[in-house]
Design a protein around this motif. Sequence first.
Motif, PDB file in Angstrom:
ATOM      1  N   LEU A  90       0.858  -1.189   0.000  1.00 63.28           N
ATOM      2  CA  LEU A  90       0.000   0.000   0.000  1.00 63.28           C
ATOM      3  C   LEU A  90       0.893   1.237   0.000  1.00 63.28           C
ATOM      4  N   THR A  91       0.748   2.081  -1.011  1.00 58.19           N
ATOM      5  CA  THR A  91       1.545   3.301  -1.092  1.00 58.19           C
ATOM      6  C   THR A  91       0.637   4.502  -1.294  1.00 58.19           C
ATOM      7  N   PHE A  92       1.025   5.632  -0.710  1.00 59.71           N
ATOM      8  CA  PHE A  92       0.277   6.880  -0.808  1.00 59.71           C
ATOM      9  C   PHE A  92       1.247   7.969  -1.245  1.00 59.71           C
ATOM     10  N   ASP A  93       1.053   8.477  -2.460  1.00 60.09           N
ATOM     11  CA  ASP A  93       1.953   9.476  -3.027  1.00 60.09           C
ATOM     12  C   ASP A  93       1.591  10.896  -2.597  1.00 60.09           C
ATOM     13  N   ASP A  94       2.576  11.763  -2.619  1.00 59.03           N
ATOM     14  CA  ASP A  94       2.445  13.218  -2.477  1.00 59.03           C
ATOM     15  C   ASP A  94       2.386  13.703  -1.035  1.00 59.03           C
ATOM     16  N   GLY A  95       2.163  12.822  -0.074  1.00 55.08           N
ATOM     17  CA  GLY A  95       2.179  13.241   1.324  1.00 55.08           C
ATOM     18  C   GLY A  95       1.068  14.204   1.691  1.00 55.08           C
ATOM     19  N   THR A 115       3.150   2.746   3.042  1.00 51.55           N
ATOM     20  CA  THR A 115       4.266   3.658   2.799  1.00 51.55           C
ATOM     21  C   THR A 115       3.706   4.984   2.310  1.00 51.55           C
ATOM     22  N   VAL A 116       4.165   6.071   2.902  1.00 45.21           N
ATOM     23  CA  VAL A 116       3.736   7.412   2.511  1.00 45.21           C
ATOM     24  C   VAL A 116       4.935   8.126   1.903  1.00 45.21           C
ATOM     25  N   PHE A 117       4.820   8.483   0.629  1.00 43.61           N
ATOM     26  CA  PHE A 117       5.889   9.193  -0.066  1.00 43.61           C
ATOM     27  C   PHE A 117       5.644  10.695   0.065  1.00 43.61           C
ATOM     28  N   VAL A 118       6.533  11.380   0.759  1.00 44.40           N
ATOM     29  CA  VAL A 118       6.309  12.780   1.117  1.00 44.40           C
ATOM     30  C   VAL A 118       7.323  13.700   0.442  1.00 44.40           C
ATOM     31  N   LEU A 119       7.041  15.004   0.519  1.00 53.11           N
ATOM     32  CA  LEU A 119       7.837  16.040  -0.137  1.00 53.11           C
ATOM     33  C   LEU A 119       8.415  16.989   0.910  1.00 53.11           C
ATOM     34  N   PRO A 131      -2.096  22.053 -12.029  1.00 58.85           N
ATOM     35  CA  PRO A 131      -2.638  23.324 -12.522  1.00 58.85           C
ATOM     36  C   PRO A 131      -4.132  23.486 -12.294  1.00 58.85           C
ATOM     37  N   ASP A 132      -4.855  22.382 -12.176  1.00 63.22           N
ATOM     38  CA  ASP A 132      -6.301  22.445 -11.976  1.00 63.22           C
ATOM     39  C   ASP A 132      -6.677  21.706 -10.696  1.00 63.22           C
ATOM     40  N   GLY A 133      -7.919  21.865 -10.313  1.00 63.34           N
ATOM     41  CA  GLY A 133      -8.400  21.146  -9.135  1.00 63.34           C
ATOM     42  C   GLY A 133      -8.160  21.909  -7.849  1.00 63.34           C
ATOM     43  N   PRO A 134      -8.655  21.364  -6.741  1.00 61.29           N
ATOM     44  CA  PRO A 134      -8.561  22.044  -5.451  1.00 61.29           C
ATOM     45  C   PRO A 134      -7.148  22.026  -4.895  1.00 61.29           C
ATOM     46  N   ARG A 135      -6.821  23.050  -4.120  1.00 60.07           N
ATOM     47  CA  ARG A 135      -5.558  23.057  -3.378  1.00 60.07           C
ATOM     48  C   ARG A 135      -5.744  22.190  -2.134  1.00 60.07           C
ATOM     49  N   LYS A 136      -4.819  21.256  -1.932  1.00 54.89           N
ATOM     50  CA  LYS A 136      -4.898  20.369  -0.786  1.00 54.89           C
ATOM     51  C   LYS A 136      -3.630  20.504   0.046  1.00 54.89           C
ATOM     52  N   PRO A 137      -3.758  20.580   1.371  1.00 48.75           N
ATOM     53  CA  PRO A 137      -2.576  20.736   2.222  1.00 48.75           C
ATOM     54  C   PRO A 137      -1.742  19.468   2.274  1.00 48.75           C
ATOM     55  N   HIS A 157       9.460  11.402  -1.967  1.00 49.77           N
ATOM     56  CA  HIS A 157       8.860  11.646  -3.278  1.00 49.77           C
ATOM     57  C   HIS A 157       9.627  12.762  -3.983  1.00 49.77           C
ATOM     58  N   GLY A 158      10.900  12.929  -3.552  1.00 50.17           N
ATOM     59  CA  GLY A 158      11.674  14.074  -4.011  1.00 50.17           C
ATOM     60  C   GLY A 158      11.407  15.265  -3.116  1.00 50.17           C
ATOM     61  N   LEU A 159      12.042  16.381  -3.433  1.00 49.55           N
ATOM     62  CA  LEU A 159      11.844  17.585  -2.630  1.00 49.55           C
ATOM     63  C   LEU A 159      10.553  18.320  -2.980  1.00 49.55           C
ATOM     64  N   THR A 160      10.325  18.538  -4.280  1.00 49.59           N
ATOM     65  CA  THR A 160       9.278  19.480  -4.670  1.00 49.59           C
ATOM     66  C   THR A 160       8.337  18.985  -5.757  1.00 49.59           C
ATOM     67  N   HIS A 161       8.402  17.714  -6.123  1.00 47.27           N
ATOM     68  CA  HIS A 161       7.521  17.109  -7.122  1.00 47.27           C
ATOM     69  C   HIS A 161       7.839  17.617  -8.530  1.00 47.27           C
TER      70      HIS A 161
END
Length: 263
Positions: A90-95, A115-119, A131-137, A157-161
Amino acid sequence: MVADVSAASPTAAPEPGQPARRTAGRGPVAWVAMYHSVSDCPDDPYNVTVTPERLDRQLAWLARRGLRGVSMRELLAARARGEERGLVGLTFDDGYADFVSSALPVLYRRGCTATVFVLPGRLDGENAWEPDGPRKPLLGMAGIRRVATAGMEVASHGLTHLDLTKVSDEVLRAEVESSRHLLAGITGGDVEGFCYPYGYMDERVAAAVRRAGYRYACAISPGPDGCGDFALPRIHLGRADTAPRLEVKRRLARFFGRAVGAE
């Protein structure tokens, strides 16, 4: 966020990020689920959101088939012992910050880890790369520590995507190496895993991840020949994945090169 955001029909193959290769003649295999945000947000142009209720039903579906969701760290350790059968990564991208509020309770209830892949370059920031869609924290230091103390694996997930296939060697090194060091400082533990933003990777990027000291890296489709554990494939799951779709994806995981085989 990943390059693969399409919604497949119930009879379609797992969504492709790159052309997949079939794998055959290998030992027992396990497949890896790729999630992102867990919330009730209906505005989801990139198909990266699953509701807590849908996540709970998906994990219940696994349990009814004798499968249990685990972190990549646990899955790869089990594979090394030849005991990966019955496990699903189970993986969750973007943190996303909603992992703590919405995903953790479901994982606890179902006896799963992830596993949570964070930035770490976007601590307490938002998903500005979309570029589109809601801003999520996104998770900050406190949230990342909460994830780690909850028994989940924190990985990079790298530093800044960024699309790492298009950056300079200097930026690539910073995104890969600095993110690992920063996360180790936040969690107080080793950081074993990396996940390529958007699922984009090539031989140069995989080599940089290997040199940085990671043990494995997650992609979408298998990478170039020879990448091995530095291009582990995954299957995208979202809010549309009900039981029939899950069954199709499970059955086709190995055929379409989306399973993690024995070494």
